[in-house]
Design an enzyme around this catalytic site. Structure first.
Site, PDB file in Angstrom:
ATOM      1  N   HIS A 123      25.095  25.921  29.501  1.00 54.01           N
ATOM      2  CA  HIS A 123      26.445  26.010  28.935  1.00 54.01           C
ATOM      3  C   HIS A 123      26.560  24.952  27.847  1.00 54.01           C
ATOM      4  O   HIS A 123      26.332  23.772  28.085  1.00 54.01           O
ATOM      5  CB  HIS A 123      27.522  25.777  30.000  1.00 54.01           C
ATOM      6  CG  HIS A 123      28.918  25.892  29.453  1.00 54.01           C
ATOM      7  ND1 HIS A 123      29.629  27.078  29.477  1.00 54.01           N
ATOM      8  CD2 HIS A 123      29.722  24.972  28.851  1.00 54.01           C
ATOM      9  CE1 HIS A 123      30.815  26.880  28.922  1.00 54.01           C
ATOM     10  NE2 HIS A 123      30.894  25.606  28.529  1.00 54.01           N
ATOM     11  N   CYS A 124      26.923  25.379  26.643  1.00 51.08           N
ATOM     12  CA  CYS A 124      26.990  24.471  25.506  1.00 51.08           C
ATOM     13  C   CYS A 124      28.450  24.214  25.147  1.00 51.08           C
ATOM     14  O   CYS A 124      29.143  25.126  24.689  1.00 51.08           O
ATOM     15  CB  CYS A 124      26.252  25.060  24.304  1.00 51.08           C
ATOM     16  SG  CYS A 124      26.311  23.996  22.842  1.00 51.08           S
ATOM     17  N   PRO A 125      28.942  22.985  25.320  1.00 49.56           N
ATOM     18  CA  PRO A 125      30.335  22.703  24.970  1.00 49.56           C
ATOM     19  C   PRO A 125      30.591  22.772  23.471  1.00 49.56           C
ATOM     20  O   PRO A 125      31.727  22.989  23.040  1.00 49.56           O
ATOM     21  CB  PRO A 125      30.544  21.276  25.504  1.00 49.56           C
ATOM     22  CG  PRO A 125      29.182  20.670  25.537  1.00 49.56           C
ATOM     23  CD  PRO A 125      28.253  21.798  25.871  1.00 49.56           C
TER      24      PRO A 125
END
Length: 273
Positions: A123-125
């Site tokens: 998951h890439c913020p």
């Protein structure tokens, strides 16, 4: 949450993710506005640089923004609550203990998004989205075009300080005090930070794709198990990238504004140029 069905947009309701994505967008906007305004266009109007250089910069900026928008809003491969499992593939599915949903092996449950994603990498913020089977290619494009734009910006900043002729229509002392000491140097610093971070991320992503291992699998120490489950067959780099990008046509690997379709190679891999 899914946006308009016609656009098939996918949004994650995460304020922290929105903040991180806004920061990335602000950096892109800063360099896409101030570099042309202070460097490219003034030197173009005085005949110091060709029009092709100006067009190339705007083109690289547009591709970077297109990849950012698509990676942030594309469905990463979210599994529906009640997926239809082909009878021949039932052995390749398992139950998620967090959301009680059947999912294919190598899927992962994202606690931030609240659902399972097929072949989730992480998951890439910074894009406020998961990187999974359906948008991994867009994330790779984003890393690539960010490097291109950052290198382009650094080169222009360097030329502004050491190569380009002074602009005859501007007060050089006022220009240096107002712009070179602040705006252009900030642009150079951001370019160095972005090229350093994105180069490392791009290398990590490419290494994972070529070894058929996701970031989550590496962190979970399952890489040997996963790679070994492929029956000992090693994919070529062309096949590995073609599966991620959804096409064997290499020119399409660089275009963000298109759709992706899963590929299968039942007999052999054909390379198109």
């Amino acid at each position: 949450m899914t946006g308009a069905m016609k656009l098939r947009l996918h949004f994650v309701m995460d304020p922290m993710g929105w903040f991180c994505t806004s920061m990335v967008f602000a950096i892109w906007l800063y360099n896409s506005f101030f570099v042309p305004k202070l460097v490219l266009l003034p030197h173009f109007y005085e005949g110091n640089i060709p029009w092709a250089l100006v067009v190339s910069y705007y083109f690289a900026s547009a591709l970077c923004m297109g990849a950012l928008f698509r990676a942030s809003t594309a469905d990463p491969g979210r599994l529906p609550p009640d997926p239809q499992i082909p009878h021949s593939e039932r052995e390749q599915w398992e139950m998620c203990t967090k959301c009680n949903t059947m999912r294919p092996k190598r899927s992962h449950h994202c606690s931030r998004c609240g659902h399972c994603v097929r072949r989730m990498d992480h998951h890439c913020p910074w894009i406020n989205n998961c990187v999974g089977e359906d948008n991994h290619w867009l994330f790779l494009q984003l890393c690539f075009y960010t490097q291109v734009l950052s290198l382009f910006t650094l080169a222009l900043d360097f030329c502004q300080f050491y190569y380009f002729q002074p602009l005859t229509t501007l007060d050089q002392e006022a220009f240096m005090a107002r712009h070179e000491l602040a705006l252009i140097r900030v642009s150079a610093i951001m370019g160095l930070v972005m090229i350093g971070g994105m180069s490392n991320l791009f290398y990590t992503q490419m290494a994972g794709i070529l070894t058929d291992t996701t970031t989550i699998e590496k962190m979970s120490h399952f890489s040997n198990e996963i790679v070994g489950s492929g029956g000992g067959s090693k994919k070529s780099w062309q096949r590995s990238l073609a599966e991620v990008f959804g096409t064997t046509w290499k020119i399409l690997w660089f275009i963000p504004l298109r759709s992706r379709h899963p590929l299968t190679f039942p007999h052999h891999f054909r390379s198109h140029v």
